[in-house]
Scaffold this active site. Structure first.
Site, PDB file in Angstrom:
ATOM      1  N   THR A   1     -11.161  -2.488   5.972  1.00  7.05           N
ATOM      2  CA  THR A   1     -10.455  -1.797   4.887  1.00  7.05           C
ATOM      3  C   THR A   1      -9.097  -2.375   4.560  1.00  7.05           C
ATOM      4  O   THR A   1      -8.542  -2.053   3.513  1.00  7.05           O
ATOM      5  CB  THR A   1     -10.278  -0.293   5.207  1.00  7.05           C
ATOM      6  OG1 THR A   1      -9.679  -0.135   6.493  1.00  7.05           O
ATOM      7  CG2 THR A   1     -11.609   0.427   5.171  1.00  7.05           C
TER       8      THR A   1
ATOM      9  N   ASP B   1     -10.338  -2.994   0.717  1.00  8.22           N
ATOM     10  CA  ASP B   1     -11.520  -2.284   1.187  1.00  8.22           C
ATOM     11  C   ASP B   1     -12.767  -3.086   0.795  1.00  8.22           C
ATOM     12  O   ASP B   1     -12.906  -3.533  -0.346  1.00  8.22           O
ATOM     13  CB  ASP B   1     -11.557  -0.893   0.553  1.00  8.22           C
ATOM     14  CG  ASP B   1     -12.785  -0.102   0.944  1.00  8.22           C
ATOM     15  OD1 ASP B   1     -13.857  -0.368   0.364  1.00  8.22           O
ATOM     16  OD2 ASP B   1     -12.686   0.764   1.817  1.00  8.22           O
TER      17      ASP B   1
ATOM     18  N   ARG C   1     -28.126 -10.805  34.159  1.00 11.46           N
ATOM     19  CA  ARG C   1     -28.468  -9.452  34.597  1.00 11.46           C
ATOM     20  C   ARG C   1     -29.986  -9.315  34.704  1.00 11.46           C
ATOM     21  O   ARG C   1     -30.717  -9.622  33.753  1.00 11.46           O
ATOM     22  CB  ARG C   1     -27.922  -8.446  33.592  1.00 11.46           C
ATOM     23  CG  ARG C   1     -28.456  -7.041  33.716  1.00 11.46           C
ATOM     24  CD  ARG C   1     -27.894  -6.311  34.899  1.00 11.46           C
ATOM     25  NE  ARG C   1     -28.252  -4.893  34.832  1.00 11.46           N
ATOM     26  CZ  ARG C   1     -28.007  -4.034  35.794  1.00 11.46           C
ATOM     27  NH1 ARG C   1     -27.408  -4.429  36.891  1.00 11.46           N
ATOM     28  NH2 ARG C   1     -28.353  -2.771  35.663  1.00 11.46           N
TER      29      ARG C   1
ATOM     30  N   THR D   1       0.823  -1.211   0.000  1.00 11.40           N
ATOM     31  CA  THR D   1       0.000   0.000   0.000  1.00 11.40           C
ATOM     32  C   THR D   1       0.856   1.260   0.000  1.00 11.40           C
ATOM     33  O   THR D   1       1.860   1.353   0.705  1.00 11.40           O
ATOM     34  CB  THR D   1      -0.907   0.017   1.234  1.00 11.40           C
ATOM     35  OG1 THR D   1      -1.749  -1.131   1.198  1.00 11.40           O
ATOM     36  CG2 THR D   1      -1.756   1.266   1.289  1.00 11.40           C
TER      37      THR D   1
ATOM     38  N   GLU E   1      -6.364  -5.540   3.657  1.00  8.65           N
ATOM     39  CA  GLU E   1      -6.463  -6.706   2.770  1.00  8.65           C
ATOM     40  C   GLU E   1      -7.584  -6.511   1.753  1.00  8.65           C
ATOM     41  O   GLU E   1      -8.195  -7.466   1.288  1.00  8.65           O
ATOM     42  CB  GLU E   1      -6.690  -7.992   3.575  1.00  8.65           C
ATOM     43  CG  GLU E   1      -5.519  -8.401   4.438  1.00  8.65           C
ATOM     44  CD  GLU E   1      -4.276  -8.725   3.630  1.00  8.65           C
ATOM     45  OE1 GLU E   1      -4.392  -9.381   2.581  1.00  8.65           O
ATOM     46  OE2 GLU E   1      -3.181  -8.311   4.044  1.00  8.65           O
TER      47      GLU E   1
ATOM     48  N   SER F   1      -6.268   0.509  -2.663  1.00  8.20           N
ATOM     49  CA  SER F   1      -6.790  -0.655  -3.387  1.00  8.20           C
ATOM     50  C   SER F   1      -6.291  -0.718  -4.831  1.00  8.20           C
ATOM     51  O   SER F   1      -6.248  -1.797  -5.421  1.00  8.20           O
ATOM     52  CB  SER F   1      -8.321  -0.621  -3.368  1.00  8.20           C
ATOM     53  OG  SER F   1      -8.805  -0.715  -2.041  1.00  8.20           O
TER      54      SER F   1
ATOM     55  N   GLY G   1       2.655  -2.745   8.574  1.00  6.08           N
ATOM     56  CA  GLY G   1       2.949  -3.402   9.833  1.00  6.08           C
ATOM     57  C   GLY G   1       4.426  -3.737   9.954  1.00  6.08           C
ATOM     58  O   GLY G   1       5.060  -4.173   8.994  1.00  6.08           O
TER      59      GLY G   1
ATOM     60  N   GLY H   1     -23.454  -0.090  30.653  1.00  8.55           N
ATOM     61  CA  GLY H   1     -22.198   0.478  31.135  1.00  8.55           C
ATOM     62  C   GLY H   1     -21.131  -0.574  31.347  1.00  8.55           C
ATOM     63  O   GLY H   1     -19.935  -0.308  31.155  1.00  8.55           O
TER      64      GLY H   1
END
Length: 717
Positions: free
Chosen positions: A470, A474, A360, A189, A472, A195, A228, A449
């Site tokens: 997005t 988009d 809950r 990229t 590998e 892309s 990366g 919460g």
């Protein structure tokens, strides 16, 4: 009350495949029974909302084994490894520490023998491609940053050398990469080209005098970005650049380029740190640039294109376009693994949210006691359909893994099978990663919460998976690739001679006329005779479900295909028409992916012996199908595919299915097979149940002792 009507096993019509999306035919797979109608004939009347038990009992071990799939043992090994606290994400850890921790975690993977599966035996591997990805996906439960950084090192960097290189590249580069002696990058990229890889600007120009390639990024937009391992750890990279030799640009190829030694960047190489990201902050993403960096001629990964010493270019693939897409096709495993990782993340999120919802308590019910959240109809509706979806995606991913393994093992490495792999990977990765964001957000909201606290993991999982939609590829661009495949199949099926074309067009016109005049709706109304139960019974039939799902795909593709045919041989007009149709084409691609997921689910049911487990899977499959139909109810009504009564029956039966599935939710999430060490969320590990038990015990003791004050009486109206 709970629906306790007996469930009988029906015989379904098995759909046959015809045309690009298939048309309904006969089906021999098992289904559940039609709902038992009450005295009014309404199968949804008295739909249960409580969580009382039923007579249905799932064989959890059988279902768990079914979900583990063909590479069950590889998944188990990876899950055992993922229990190690040394691999677990520490929520809120400073970025520098998180990066250092994940880097060391990769060494743990190497020492555990966890990354060698896909390589040839001479490099310590097993040629186990499907098992490698199955195991790799399970690392998501430990820390998505670990999974992705490992994916960069071995799924992208090493895989590019393995699949784009030849024996000379393997011998020279693979041992150090596999052993993690050479941490690396996958530099495709660019800041200015994401892309659109075919038009990247980085070049590698061959110099025959020195027998070297000169790698250069000519301007800022050509820098390799979001890479990366680039910011800190990468010592080398597979760099994608346009190969230029003897004055000719031969398109994008891959080159092995050293980046750093112990003192930092090598001469001519530079870069920046991308800094804090929205998630995955255990990975040191960064930017790289190259200022006339020289590398040996043999650093070209030359499986699909080579340059001789004198600069002569050669390739086994004559067409530049086909050569480019073949090279990219060898790297499809990244999309396959993201699909699987997104499914894993959804299972963890749903296990947390559903466990919490079953413990809950909130608001008094008819008996004066507070009810658990999952006994409320709306709460069931927000989570249980997503549970059905993740089962569909899980079975579809198993099909994708099998296709991937067939191709990469060489057992079925044909152009047609590779095309199927690329289409499935693009479709499933898009749908599951979008679904992961939607599901995790719903899980967060459904846990209130508590779900917003980092310790309960949902917010962290969602943040980490955000970029999956997005990278590998988009998702929107990937679905355009799926759409082009659908249009190609449409063109292949369409006749070419005048007589056949006229007949073909007449058939399409007749189909549209049936839609417009309401003939289909009229037939449904007559068949149902005003009975909602009859409408539901037909919607339960697998042939009906597939006809509705496939018909939507087929109609959308046909409408776009017929529109493009009006352009004839005018390529400029065809391009304009295709551009105007992009939204419709993407919707058709989504619908096609959903149809493939439904098919995979239905095939999976056929492998389960008759009994309660199979019955519940049919309920889940029906909920998945009818949920999709309900989601696109406007389309089915506008196109005359459903009568108004059947449209009402869709939602009515979705409600009934959700209520039927509610009592077996604990068994369904148990079948995922994730232990507390994998989930690591206090609200899914008994913390909420302990609070509720304490509160109920306190009130019971106070009530028994007569210490509770009387409630203020409300004035009479």
């Amino acid at each position: 009350m709970v629906d306790t009507a007996p469930v009988r096993s029906n015989t379904e019509r098995r759909p046959s495949s015809a045309g690009p999306t298939g048309t309904p035919g006969s089906d021999t797979r098992a289904s559940g029974s039609a709902p038992k109608a009450d005295a009014t004939g309404d199968p949804a009347a008295g739909t249960p909302t409580g969580g009382t038990d039923t007579d249905v009992r799932i064989d959890v071990d059988l279902l768990a084994e079914h979900l583990l799939g063909r590479w069950a043992e590889d998944r188990r090994i990876s899950r055992r490894l993922a229990r190690d606290p040394a691999l677990h994400k520490i929520e809120g850890q400073p970025i520098a520490e998180h990066r250092a921790r994940v880097f060391e975690q990769l060494r743990i993977l190497v020492d555990a023998g966890a990354i060698q599966r896909p390589y040839p035996p001479e490099f310590g591997g097993q040629d186990n491609h499907g098992g490698n990805l199955a195991a790799f996906e399970e690392l998501t439960v430990a820390d998505p940053s670990l999974q992705i950084k490992a994916g960069v090192q071995w799924g992208l960097f090493a895989s590019a050398v393995h699949h784009l290189g030849t024996e000379r590249n393997h011998r020279e580069f693979l041992p150090g990469i596999i052993a993690f002696d050479v941490p690396g990058c996958f530099a495709m990229t660019e800041t200015g080209h994401g892309s659109d890889v075919q038009n990247i600007a980085t070049s590698a120009t061959y110099d025959p005098e020195t027998q070297e390639f000169v790698v250069h990024t000519p301007f800022r937009g050509a820098w390799k970005d979001y890479i990366g391992n680039a910011a800190l750890h990468g010592k080398a990279a597979v760099v994608f650049a346009k190969l230029v030799t003897q004055g000719i640009d031969h398109g994008v190829h891959a080159f092995y380029v050293p980046l750093r030694d112990d003192d930092g960047f090598l001469p001519g190489v530079g870069g920046d740190d991308d800094g804090v990201k929205g998630g995955l902050n255990g990975i040191d993403n960064g930017r790289l640039w190259f200022d006339h960096v020289r590398i040996p001629r043999t650093n070209l990964l030359n499986r699909y294109g080579d340059v001789a010493e004198d600069g002569t270019y050669s390739s086994p693939i004559e067409s530049p376009g086909r050569r480019f897409f073949t090279m990219l096709g060898t790297l499809v495993q990244g999309r396959v693994s993201l699909d699987g990782a997104a499914v894993v993340a959804q299972k963890v999120g749903l296990q947390i949210a559903l466990t919490y919802a079953m413990q809950r308590r909130q608001f008094p019910t008819g008996d004066g006691q507070e009810g658990v959240l999952l006994d409320y109809g709306r709460h069931q509706r927000r989570l249980i359909p997503r549970l059905a979806t993740v089962f569909a995606q899980s079975f579809a991913h198993e099909k994708l893994l099998q296709t991937f393994d067939d191709v990469f093992s060489g057992r079925a490495d044909t152009p047609e099978r590779r095309e199927d792999l690329e289409t499935q990977a693009a479709a499933f990765k898009s749908m599951s990663t979008w679904s992961a964001l939607d599901t995790l957000q719903e899980c967060r909201e459904a846990t209130g919460g508590a779900g917003f606290l980092a310790e309960n993991r949902i917010t962290g999982l969602r943040a980490d998976l955000d970029v999956y939609v997005t990278f590998e590829g988009d998702n929107t661009v990937l679905l355009q690739l799926v759409g082009k495949r659908l249009l190609t199949d449409f063109r292949k099926a369409a006749p070419r001679d005048a007589a056949s074309t006229a007949k073909f067009v007449a058939t399409q016109v007749g189909s549209k006329l049936a839609d417009a005049t309401g003939l289909r709706r009229l037939g449904q109304t007559v068949s149902d005779r005003g009975s909602l139960a009859a409408s539901v019974a037909d919607l339960q039939d697998s042939g009906t479900q597939r006809a509705l799902l496939a018909g939507r795909v087929e109609t959308m593709v046909t409408e776009i295909g017929m529109r493009l045919r009006t352009a004839g041989k005018d390529r400029a007009r065809a391009a304009v028409l295709l551009n105007r149709s992009q939204h419709e084409l993407i919707e058709a691609s989504k619908a096609h992916a959903e149809l493939m997921q439904w098919d995979a689910f239905t095939d999976a049911i056929a492998d389960v012996p008759p009994g309660d487990t199979r019955t519940v899977l049919v309920w889940l499959r029906d909920l998945f199908a009818l949920g999709l139909i309900e989601q696109h109810l406007d389309w089915h009504l506008l196109h005359g595919r459903l009568s108004a009564q059947r449209a009402r029956a869709v939602s009515a039966y979705v409600d009934r299915l959700v209520a039927r599935i509610r009592p077996v939710v604990p068994q369904l999430i148990e079948s995922f097979g994730y232990e507390p060490a994998h989930v690591r969320s206090p609200i899914a590990a008994g913390a909420e149940q302990a609070r509720q038990d304490e509160a109920r015990a306190w009130y019971a003791a106070e009530r028994a002792a007569g210490r509770l004050p009387e409630q203020e009486k409300k004035p009479r109206p």
